[in-house]
Design a protein around this motif. Structure first.
Motif, mmCIF file in Angstrom:
data_model
loop_
_atom_site.group_PDB
_atom_site.id
_atom_site.type_symbol
_atom_site.label_atom_id
_atom_site.label_comp_id
_atom_site.label_asym_id
_atom_site.label_seq_id
_atom_site.Cartn_x
_atom_site.Cartn_y
_atom_site.Cartn_z
ATOM 1 N N THR A 106 -10.551 14.296 -2.691
ATOM 2 C CA THR A 106 -9.241 14.847 -3.019
ATOM 3 C C THR A 106 -8.169 14.062 -2.293
ATOM 4 N N LEU A 107 -7.257 13.463 -3.046
ATOM 5 C CA LEU A 107 -6.073 12.812 -2.494
ATOM 6 C C LEU A 107 -4.923 13.802 -2.600
ATOM 7 N N PHE A 108 -4.240 14.067 -1.501
ATOM 8 C CA PHE A 108 -3.193 15.082 -1.525
ATOM 9 C C PHE A 108 -2.115 14.745 -0.502
ATOM 10 N N GLY A 109 -0.926 15.275 -0.736
ATOM 11 C CA GLY A 109 0.173 15.066 0.198
ATOM 12 C C GLY A 109 1.496 15.449 -0.432
ATOM 13 N N TYR A 110 2.490 15.686 0.410
ATOM 14 C CA TYR A 110 3.839 15.940 -0.068
ATOM 15 C C TYR A 110 4.439 14.635 -0.580
ATOM 16 N N ARG A 111 5.296 14.732 -1.567
ATOM 17 C CA ARG A 111 5.788 13.543 -2.257
ATOM 18 C C ARG A 111 6.479 12.573 -1.306
ATOM 19 N N LYS A 112 7.157 13.079 -0.298
ATOM 20 C CA LYS A 112 7.844 12.217 0.658
ATOM 21 C C LYS A 112 7.072 12.080 1.966
ATOM 22 N N GLY A 113 5.839 12.558 1.976
ATOM 23 C CA GLY A 113 5.013 12.461 3.171
ATOM 24 C C GLY A 113 3.816 11.554 2.942
ATOM 25 N N ARG A 114 3.005 11.380 3.960
ATOM 26 C CA ARG A 114 1.845 10.521 3.871
ATOM 27 C C ARG A 114 0.722 11.230 3.126
ATOM 28 N N VAL A 115 -0.002 10.444 2.349
ATOM 29 C CA VAL A 115 -1.095 10.990 1.562
ATOM 30 C C VAL A 115 -2.365 10.990 2.408
ATOM 31 N N SER A 116 -3.202 11.979 2.203
ATOM 32 C CA SER A 116 -4.487 12.094 2.893
ATOM 33 C C SER A 116 -5.601 12.155 1.860
ATOM 34 N N ILE A 117 -6.798 11.784 2.289
ATOM 35 C CA ILE A 117 -7.978 11.905 1.437
ATOM 36 C C ILE A 117 -9.000 12.776 2.158
ATOM 37 N N SER A 118 -9.549 13.716 1.417
ATOM 38 C CA SER A 118 -10.586 14.607 1.936
ATOM 39 C C SER A 118 -11.857 14.388 1.133
ATOM 40 N N LEU A 119 -12.974 14.209 1.831
ATOM 41 C CA LEU A 119 -14.276 14.026 1.188
ATOM 42 C C LEU A 119 -15.135 15.253 1.432
ATOM 43 N N GLN A 120 -15.724 15.755 0.358
ATOM 44 C CA GLN A 120 -16.600 16.923 0.435
ATOM 45 C C GLN A 120 -17.903 16.628 -0.302
ATOM 46 N N GLU A 121 -18.966 17.241 0.141
ATOM 47 C CA GLU A 121 -20.232 17.109 -0.562
ATOM 48 C C GLU A 121 -20.112 17.680 -1.965
ATOM 49 N N ASN A 122 -19.402 18.785 -2.086
ATOM 50 C CA ASN A 122 -19.051 19.375 -3.376
ATOM 51 C C ASN A 122 -17.842 20.274 -3.121
ATOM 52 N N VAL A 131 -8.947 11.641 6.166
ATOM 53 C CA VAL A 131 -8.237 10.470 6.670
ATOM 54 C C VAL A 131 -6.809 10.518 6.158
ATOM 55 N N GLU A 132 -5.858 10.423 7.087
ATOM 56 C CA GLU A 132 -4.451 10.323 6.718
ATOM 57 C C GLU A 132 -4.130 8.852 6.513
ATOM 58 N N LEU A 133 -3.764 8.493 5.298
ATOM 59 C CA LEU A 133 -3.558 7.101 4.925
ATOM 60 C C LEU A 133 -2.143 6.644 5.257
ATOM 61 N N ALA A 134 -1.985 5.328 5.389
ATOM 62 C CA ALA A 134 -0.688 4.738 5.723
ATOM 63 C C ALA A 134 0.094 4.447 4.452
ATOM 64 N N MET A 135 0.394 5.501 3.678
ATOM 65 C CA MET A 135 1.122 5.333 2.422
ATOM 66 C C MET A 135 1.685 6.682 2.014
ATOM 67 N N GLN A 136 2.899 6.659 1.493
ATOM 68 C CA GLN A 136 3.483 7.892 1.000
ATOM 69 C C GLN A 136 2.865 8.271 -0.339
ATOM 70 N N THR A 137 2.874 9.566 -0.611
ATOM 71 C CA THR A 137 2.249 10.063 -1.831
ATOM 72 C C THR A 137 2.897 9.483 -3.079
ATOM 73 N N ASN A 138 4.226 9.424 -3.105
ATOM 74 C CA ASN A 138 4.888 8.892 -4.298
ATOM 75 C C ASN A 138 4.613 7.412 -4.485
ATOM 76 N N ALA A 139 4.413 6.658 -3.376
ATOM 77 C CA ALA A 139 4.080 5.242 -3.491
ATOM 78 C C ALA A 139 2.683 5.050 -4.075
ATOM 79 N N LEU A 140 1.732 5.895 -3.666
ATOM 80 C CA LEU A 140 0.383 5.803 -4.225
ATOM 81 C C LEU A 140 0.382 6.162 -5.702
ATOM 82 N N GLN A 141 1.192 7.140 -6.086
ATOM 83 C CA GLN A 141 1.283 7.514 -7.501
ATOM 84 C C GLN A 141 1.807 6.355 -8.345
ATOM 85 N N LYS A 142 2.756 5.595 -7.801
ATOM 86 C CA LYS A 142 3.270 4.434 -8.532
ATOM 87 C C LYS A 142 2.200 3.361 -8.670
ATOM 88 N N GLU A 143 1.413 3.150 -7.594
ATOM 89 C CA GLU A 143 0.345 2.159 -7.658
ATOM 90 C C GLU A 143 -0.710 2.562 -8.684
#
Length: 262
Positions: A106-122, A131-143
């Motif tokens: 799951t990739l999630f985050g506030y549009r003007k905040g940093r995006v995080s990824i959560s890994l689950q078995e299910n 992991v909190e990634l070094a990228m804003q959520t809106n920037a990842l959406q554009k990519e």
């Protein structure tokens, strides 16, 4: 009492308990002291969750496959240029590997905040990695709207005797499509993270926005998320790759995440 009641259960945890319990007299205390016993502490504010612990079972792998995948999967990481060749990095039908374990990401985050990824078995399990990634959520959406995203998370290789697991590394240098964006940080799942995982427990794949509860973005901020199945391919103790799997017949964006120690 004038504040409107939110439909999100996460707002409940912010309500203060102003009513004190009735004072009680300890049987061993002196009746002439006139000092009542201290009130009982308020109930904990952590929200209950129905998520369960992951099983953390690993499938046995032969040494030949580990060596092969260690060499093959490291290719996108060592590419120095920012412009990547148009090689299909997803898992199209007919080229999908069969030895990788399928997990929920799951990739999630506030549009003007940093995006995080959560890994689950299910979707019903507690996160095994956040992991909190070094990228804003809106920037990842554009990519991702461009069609293909490759994220590389790199850290220094440890001595041979060091048994630290790859996903236990605390900090990573992050590259997105060949450009260094900063540092990704491994962190423990917060109460807000667990609340989001609880809401999305019945969702296996999908994307959308939820009303935010962040102190930074305020209650009107939108929390965007993308949930999908990922194929987890272990190359070696220093290399793992996550490939986002699209629904059958859906030509959605391709996302690959590489974890490497170099």
């Amino acid at each position: 009492m004038g504040e409107p009641i939110s439909s999100s259960t996460s707002r409940i945890s912010s309500i203060d308990y102003h009513h004190d319990p009735l004072p009680t007299i300890s049987p061993t205390s002196s009746s002439t002291s006139g000092v009542p016993s201290p009130p009982a502490p308020p109930p904990p504010r952590t929200q209950p969750t129905s998520l369960v612990q992951p099983t953390q079972k690993r499938k046995p792998r032969t040494k030949v496959f580990r060596v092969f995948r260690s060499v093959f999967r490291s290719f996108p990481i060592i590419t120095p240029a920012c412009k990547f060749p148009t090689i299909p990095m997803g898992n199209p039908e007919g080229h999908r590997t069969t030895s990788g374990a399928r997990i929920t990401g799951t990739l999630f985050g506030y549009r003007k905040g940093r995006v995080s990824i959560s890994l689950q078995e299910n979707p019903r399990c507690l996160p095994s990695l956040v992991v909190e990634l070094a990228m804003q959520t809106n920037a990842l959406q554009k990519e991702m709207s461009a069609g293909m995203v490759r994220i590389a998370l790199e850290c220094e290789k440890r001595p041979e005797k060091d048994k630290t697991r790859l996903f236990d590394e605390p900090i990573w240098s992050m590259f997105c499509n060949g450009k260094k964006t900063g540092y990704g940080v491994r962190r423990e799942a917060t109460e807000e993270d667990l609340h989001l995982m609880e809401i999305l427990k019945a969702v296996s794949m999908g994307a959308g926005v939820l009303p935010g509860q962040s102190d930074v973005d305020g209650p009107d901020g939108e929390l965007a998320y993308i949930r999908a199945h990922f194929e987890r391919v272990v190359g070696s103790k220093d290399s793992e790759t996550l490939y986002m799997l699209s629904p059958e017949g859906n030509t959605g964006p391709e996302l690959s995440i590489f974890f490497v120690r170099i």
